[in-house]
Structure formats: structure tokens, C-alpha cells
Design an enzyme around this catalytic site. Structure first.
Site, PDB file in Angstrom:
ATOM      1  N   GLU A  76       4.783   0.885   1.032  1.00  0.00           N
ATOM      2  CA  GLU A  76       5.161  -0.076   2.066  1.00  0.00           C
ATOM      3  C   GLU A  76       4.686  -1.489   1.725  1.00  0.00           C
ATOM      4  O   GLU A  76       3.742  -1.682   0.961  1.00  0.00           O
ATOM      5  CB  GLU A  76       4.575   0.352   3.424  1.00  0.00           C
ATOM      6  CG  GLU A  76       5.162   1.660   3.931  1.00  0.00           C
ATOM      7  CD  GLU A  76       4.479   2.216   5.162  1.00  0.00           C
ATOM      8  OE1 GLU A  76       5.157   2.929   5.928  1.00  0.00           O
ATOM      9  OE2 GLU A  76       3.268   1.972   5.354  1.00  0.00           O
ATOM     10  N   HIS A 116       8.212   9.074   8.664  1.00  0.00           N
ATOM     11  CA  HIS A 116       7.092   9.517   7.833  1.00  0.00           C
ATOM     12  C   HIS A 116       7.135  11.028   7.625  1.00  0.00           C
ATOM     13  O   HIS A 116       7.024  11.525   6.496  1.00  0.00           O
ATOM     14  CB  HIS A 116       5.750   9.150   8.493  1.00  0.00           C
ATOM     15  CG  HIS A 116       5.316   7.730   8.305  1.00  0.00           C
ATOM     16  ND1 HIS A 116       5.771   6.702   9.105  1.00  0.00           N
ATOM     17  CD2 HIS A 116       4.448   7.167   7.419  1.00  0.00           C
ATOM     18  CE1 HIS A 116       5.195   5.566   8.727  1.00  0.00           C
ATOM     19  NE2 HIS A 116       4.389   5.822   7.698  1.00  0.00           N
ATOM     20  N   HIS A 127      -2.323  10.567   6.182  1.00  0.00           N
ATOM     21  CA  HIS A 127      -2.213   9.475   7.152  1.00  0.00           C
ATOM     22  C   HIS A 127      -1.575   9.967   8.453  1.00  0.00           C
ATOM     23  O   HIS A 127      -1.936   9.514   9.543  1.00  0.00           O
ATOM     24  CB  HIS A 127      -1.386   8.345   6.530  1.00  0.00           C
ATOM     25  CG  HIS A 127      -1.174   7.164   7.410  1.00  0.00           C
ATOM     26  ND1 HIS A 127      -2.190   6.559   8.124  1.00  0.00           N
ATOM     27  CD2 HIS A 127      -0.043   6.439   7.695  1.00  0.00           C
ATOM     28  CE1 HIS A 127      -1.704   5.534   8.806  1.00  0.00           C
ATOM     29  NE2 HIS A 127      -0.408   5.447   8.566  1.00  0.00           N
ATOM     30  N   HIS A 129       0.828  -1.206   0.000  1.00  0.00           N
ATOM     31  CA  HIS A 129       0.000   0.000   0.000  1.00  0.00           C
ATOM     32  C   HIS A 129       0.863   1.258   0.000  1.00  0.00           C
ATOM     33  O   HIS A 129       2.055   1.211   0.293  1.00  0.00           O
ATOM     34  CB  HIS A 129      -0.907   0.020   1.231  1.00  0.00           C
ATOM     35  CG  HIS A 129      -0.147   0.145   2.524  1.00  0.00           C
ATOM     36  ND1 HIS A 129       0.410  -0.949   3.159  1.00  0.00           N
ATOM     37  CD2 HIS A 129       0.185   1.226   3.280  1.00  0.00           C
ATOM     38  CE1 HIS A 129       1.023  -0.549   4.269  1.00  0.00           C
ATOM     39  NE2 HIS A 129       0.911   0.777   4.355  1.00  0.00           N
ATOM     40  N   ASP A 177       1.123   5.265   1.575  1.00  0.00           N
ATOM     41  CA  ASP A 177       0.654   6.191   2.603  1.00  0.00           C
ATOM     42  C   ASP A 177       0.481   7.565   1.974  1.00  0.00           C
ATOM     43  O   ASP A 177       1.434   8.101   1.391  1.00  0.00           O
ATOM     44  CB  ASP A 177       1.677   6.324   3.733  1.00  0.00           C
ATOM     45  CG  ASP A 177       1.696   5.124   4.665  1.00  0.00           C
ATOM     46  OD1 ASP A 177       0.835   4.242   4.513  1.00  0.00           O
ATOM     47  OD2 ASP A 177       2.582   5.089   5.544  1.00  0.00           O
TER      48      ASP A 177
END
Length: 209
Positions: A173, A161, A60, A54, A56
Site C-alpha cells: 500500500e 483484505h 494485520h 508498506h 500488510d
């Protein structure tokens, strides 16, 4: 893997795929069968958008960050360099300076020798906070990792992040790289256009350049 052949580097989305602790697990089932409808099987799925392979979106971890439908899809398609970083507990500027990143606008970090899609790793490689500025210096706009997160599982500050976001680097990720040799590849890892979402599952594929 021969040149010109696409290779799937996504975690298979099964009802046993590993899930972030406490997150919504992936479930697929038929909500109606062909026998019931008289014409077709109809599937239904329920999942966290951060299950399996997926991306981000900045939303998020940043309240005012861009959501999935606001991201530039061009970032997720193009040349990517696979870097073998197995053996490192953390990866940042110091570690990446050992590798040639010139001309690589996207990098995929291989850190696991054996990636098990149904097992959440007891320990995995995380990124240092200084990686964001270094990747910006190198002109890199996307980093992919073969583990569940760029930060530790118990982190509340999500320093990696934030550092990546502040330097214009988007995050991919849970890719599968244990059977991939280091080198340059063409990458396609497009997120779904989910309006308002903080992340999206992707089907990531690569082929040798």
C-alpha cells in the site's frame, strides 16, 4: 524514466508524511549528536508500521495470519505490471477484465493523478471483494495500490483484505505511481524482517523491462 534506471515509488518518510487517522505518526530525530557523543550522530524513529509505503502481513487482519518475518520475500521482488485505473471509485473483477493481466504475477494499480505524500486523501479508490478470486485465477500473488488501504477508511470488516488473503494475494500500500506510465517493470519492495509484526515499511523501486 529510461530503461535500466531505478525509480523510487515510495512515500518519503518525513515528519509530515500522511498517517492513517488515529495511528502513530512518523517521527525521526537525533537522540544524540556527534558533539554529544564525540564520534557520531545517532538517529531514532517512532512510527506505525503502516505509515508511508508498506506491506500488510495477514496477521494485520487475521489473528492466526502469517507475520512479517514469515512471509516469502520472493513475492516482493520480480516483474510487476502497472495498470492505469484512474477514474474508478472501486476496482474488482469487472474493472480488471478490461486490462491484459496475462503473465503478470504482480500488479500495481495507479488510481491517483496527483499523489500528495503529506495529505491523507479525502477519497480514494478501494477494491471490491471479488478481486481476490479473480487475481488468483490470473496467477497474481501481489497487488500494490497508491492509496492508504485496499478498503475504505471506515471499514471494520476489511472485506478486500480478507478476500485477497484467502486467495493467496499479498498487499502493498501507499506506493507513488502518479509519474509512472502503465507497462511492465521490475519491482523491489522488500519488507524489513520484523519478528512478530503485522506490517512493515518498505522502500519500493521499479525499473522498465
Amino acid at each position: 524514466m529510461s530503461k535500466g534506471e531505478w525509480m523510487d515509488i515510495s512515500l518519503p518518510l518525513t515528519n509530515h508524511v500522511r498517517t492513517w487517522p488515529g495511528d502513530e505518526p512518523f517521527v525521526f530525530q537525533l537522540s544524540a549528536t556527534k558533539e554529544e557523543t564525540g564520534s557520531a550522530n545517532i538517529g531514532c524513529l517512532k512510527t506505525s508500521v503502516h505509515t508511508g509505503t508498506h506491506i500488510d502481513a495477514p496477521f494485520h487482519f487475521e489473528e492466526q495470519g502469517r507475520k512479517v518475518h514469515e512471509l516469502d520475500v520472493n513475492v516482493y521482488v520480480g516483474k510487476a505490471r502497472v495498470i492505469d485505473a484512474t477514474g474508478y471509485e472501486m476496482v474488482g473483477r469487472e474493472e480488471l477484465e478490461k486490462f491484459d493481466l496475462e503473465g503478470a504475477h504482480r500488479i500495481l494499480l495507479k488510481t491517483m493523478e496527483h499523489n500528495q505524500p503529506s495529505v491523507f486523501p479525502a477519497k480514494y479508490t478501494v477494491l471490491r471483494e471479488d478481486i481476490g478470486a479473480y487475481l488468483k485465477e490470473k496467477g497474481i500473488v501481489l497487488i500494490g495500490v497508491d492509496c492508504p488501504s485496499v478498503d475504505p477508511v471506515d471499514s471494520k470488516t476489511l472485506l478486500a483484505h480478507h478476500a485477497l488473503h484467502q486467495n493467496g494475494v499479498l498487499i502493498l500500500e501507499n506506493v507513488m505511481l502518479d509519474r509512472v506510465e502503465p507497462g511492465d517493470y521490475e519491482l523491489i519492495a522488500l519488507p524489513l524482517s520484523i519478528e512478530g509484526a503485522d506490517g512493515s515499511p518498505v522502500r519500493a523501486v521499479i525499473r522498465k523491462l
